[in-house]
Motif scaffolding. Structure first.
Motif, short mmCIF file in Angstrom:
data_model
loop_
_atom_site.label_atom_id
_atom_site.label_comp_id
_atom_site.label_asym_id
_atom_site.label_seq_id
_atom_site.Cartn_x
_atom_site.Cartn_y
_atom_site.Cartn_z
N THR A 176 0.87 -1.17 0.00
CA THR A 176 0.00 0.00 0.00
C THR A 176 0.90 1.22 0.00
O THR A 176 1.83 1.31 0.81
N TYR A 187 1.16 5.70 -1.06
CA TYR A 187 0.46 6.94 -1.34
C TYR A 187 0.58 7.27 -2.83
O TYR A 187 1.68 7.29 -3.38
N GLU A 211 -3.91 6.60 -0.19
CA GLU A 211 -3.17 5.34 -0.17
C GLU A 211 -3.94 4.35 -1.04
O GLU A 211 -5.18 4.26 -0.93
#
Length: 157
Positions: free
Chosen positions: A138, A140, A147
């Motif tokens: 995950t 940004y 995210e």
């Protein structure tokens, strides 16, 4: 369409800048500059890329027209591929042909690629060129302001 790679010319940069500022392409790419419209930051980024002997950057031509760019960058063992094709040319096999040509030019392995997990088109391109999913993280994504799930793909051979 005849697909070819060549060295990047200064005259290609305005085309790359226009392509980078396509809202739909930005959303799909997801991992983009914080402010793609910042021309000074764009120019500084490309000056750094083009001055680095460790980065292999090519303009992608379709029938002689600039349709995008492709590159290999990063530290040995962690090098990544990246590419950007003008949205008007998506779905025509151009990214696959360009990436295959780049991979023929850059023989070092492993190579990695990172993409938004929901970018099915780019995943198909990478898998057609032999990349396999090696991780999911995950991260940004500036173009989405959130995210999101990101896939890492690796080409070992």
């Amino acid at each position: 369409m005849d697909i070819a790679l060549r060295e990047v010319h200064d005259s290609d940069l305005p085309v790359f800048y226009r392509q980078l500022n396509d809202p739909e392409a930005l959303r799909m790419a997801a991992f983009t500059p914080e402010n793609p419209a910042d021309r000074d930051a764009f120019d500084a980024h490309w000056a750094k890329i083009l001055s680095s002997p460790a980065v292999v950057t090519r303009t992608v031509l379709g029938d002689g027209d600039v349709v995008g760019h492709a590159a290999v960058y990063g530290e040995p063992g962690e090098r990544e591929v990246t590419y950007w094709i003008d949205r008007a040319y998506w779905g025509k096999g151009i990214a696959t042909a360009a990436l295959r040509a780049l991979l023929a030019e850059v023989s070092e392995r492993p190579l990695h690629a990172r993409l938004a997990a929901d970018n099915a088109g780019s995943r198909r391109v990478l898998e057609k060129c032999g990349f396999e999913v090696s991780a999911s993280v995950t991260s940004y994504a500036p173009a989405r302001g959130a995210e999101i799930d990101e896939l890492v793909l690796t080409l070992d051979a």
